[in-house]
Scaffold this motif. Sequence first.
Motif, mmCIF file in Angstrom:
data_model
loop_
_atom_site.group_PDB
_atom_site.id
_atom_site.type_symbol
_atom_site.label_atom_id
_atom_site.label_comp_id
_atom_site.label_asym_id
_atom_site.label_seq_id
_atom_site.Cartn_x
_atom_site.Cartn_y
_atom_site.Cartn_z
ATOM 1 N N GLY A 20 -1.150 -7.896 14.615
ATOM 2 C CA GLY A 20 -1.473 -6.961 13.537
ATOM 3 C C GLY A 20 -1.912 -5.604 14.034
ATOM 4 O O GLY A 20 -1.490 -4.571 13.511
ATOM 5 N N ILE A 71 1.706 -3.562 14.562
ATOM 6 C CA ILE A 71 1.915 -3.123 13.183
ATOM 7 C C ILE A 71 1.238 -1.792 12.893
ATOM 8 O O ILE A 71 1.868 -0.870 12.404
ATOM 9 C CB ILE A 71 1.417 -4.210 12.207
ATOM 10 N N LEU A 72 -0.038 -1.678 13.177
ATOM 11 C CA LEU A 72 -0.743 -0.439 12.823
ATOM 12 C C LEU A 72 -0.190 0.802 13.510
ATOM 13 O O LEU A 72 0.071 1.797 12.845
ATOM 14 C CB LEU A 72 -2.249 -0.588 13.083
ATOM 15 N N TYR A 86 3.419 1.659 11.912
ATOM 16 C CA TYR A 86 3.600 1.959 10.504
ATOM 17 C C TYR A 86 2.414 2.677 9.865
ATOM 18 O O TYR A 86 2.482 3.022 8.705
ATOM 19 C CB TYR A 86 3.898 0.677 9.723
ATOM 20 N N GLU A 107 3.443 -6.331 4.028
ATOM 21 C CA GLU A 107 2.226 -5.769 3.457
ATOM 22 C C GLU A 107 1.112 -6.797 3.396
ATOM 23 O O GLU A 107 -0.048 -6.486 3.669
ATOM 24 C CB GLU A 107 2.495 -5.193 2.059
ATOM 25 N N LEU A 135 -0.290 -7.406 6.905
ATOM 26 C CA LEU A 135 -1.141 -6.284 7.298
ATOM 27 C C LEU A 135 -2.472 -6.321 6.552
ATOM 28 O O LEU A 135 -3.535 -6.091 7.145
ATOM 29 C CB LEU A 135 -0.429 -4.953 7.068
ATOM 30 N N HIS A 136 -2.431 -6.633 5.271
ATOM 31 C CA HIS A 136 -3.664 -6.751 4.489
ATOM 32 C C HIS A 136 -4.559 -7.842 5.086
ATOM 33 O O HIS A 136 -5.764 -7.642 5.266
ATOM 34 C CB HIS A 136 -3.331 -7.052 3.026
ATOM 35 N N ARG A 183 -6.250 -6.745 8.156
ATOM 36 C CA ARG A 183 -7.407 -5.884 7.868
ATOM 37 C C ARG A 183 -8.629 -6.707 7.470
ATOM 38 O O ARG A 183 -9.758 -6.359 7.814
ATOM 39 C CB ARG A 183 -7.058 -4.882 6.778
#
Length: 188
Positions: A12, A16-17, A20, A165, A168-169, A172
């Motif tokens: 993640g 990912i961060l 994107y 999404e 990714l959520h 977080r």
Amino acid sequence: MNHLLKVLMFVGFGYILPAYGAQAAPIIKNLDCEVIELVEGNLDYNRLVCEGVRHMQQGHPVDAGLTFEKAMRMPLFEFPNFKLYPRLALSYFRAGNRDKAKETLKKSELALSVLIGSAYCKETEKGFRLVKQEGIAPESHYESEIARRMCGAAYEYVYSQRSFEIVLHNARLIEAYVEAKKEIDNFK
């Protein structure tokens, strides 16, 4: 920390961060705060979350904890109410209750394990139980509380979602847990 959580954190946050940016998983804008724990369409819950965040920012961890506890008692439509565990743990910690902070972190890790699939809900004749993928129930006296909070037919859809999404959520949410754990564990 559980190996699967570490892998998700690496994936993640390592790939990912940077690729994107922070906009990939929406943060709901509400009232006067924008935090990952807000729930779309639940103004009462979101007000409590923002009020608790405000209490923490103002240096009032006891008030924050009471507010977060109230928010966590609210039923959320088709979604388990667990996202505030890290903030609740920090409020306990900053109020001087280290034992309750550590207990709440353990609950958070177990709930996140269900969310990402490293533990799952299994219905038994006595109710739901949490089971690791290997078939062994997690060793925790918090298991029944988390099972009540995280398990049920209404939540199965939540755990089956696997969009970019959503991943990714969830990353977080794990990041919020890791940050709270760092603050609490690094205190001497």
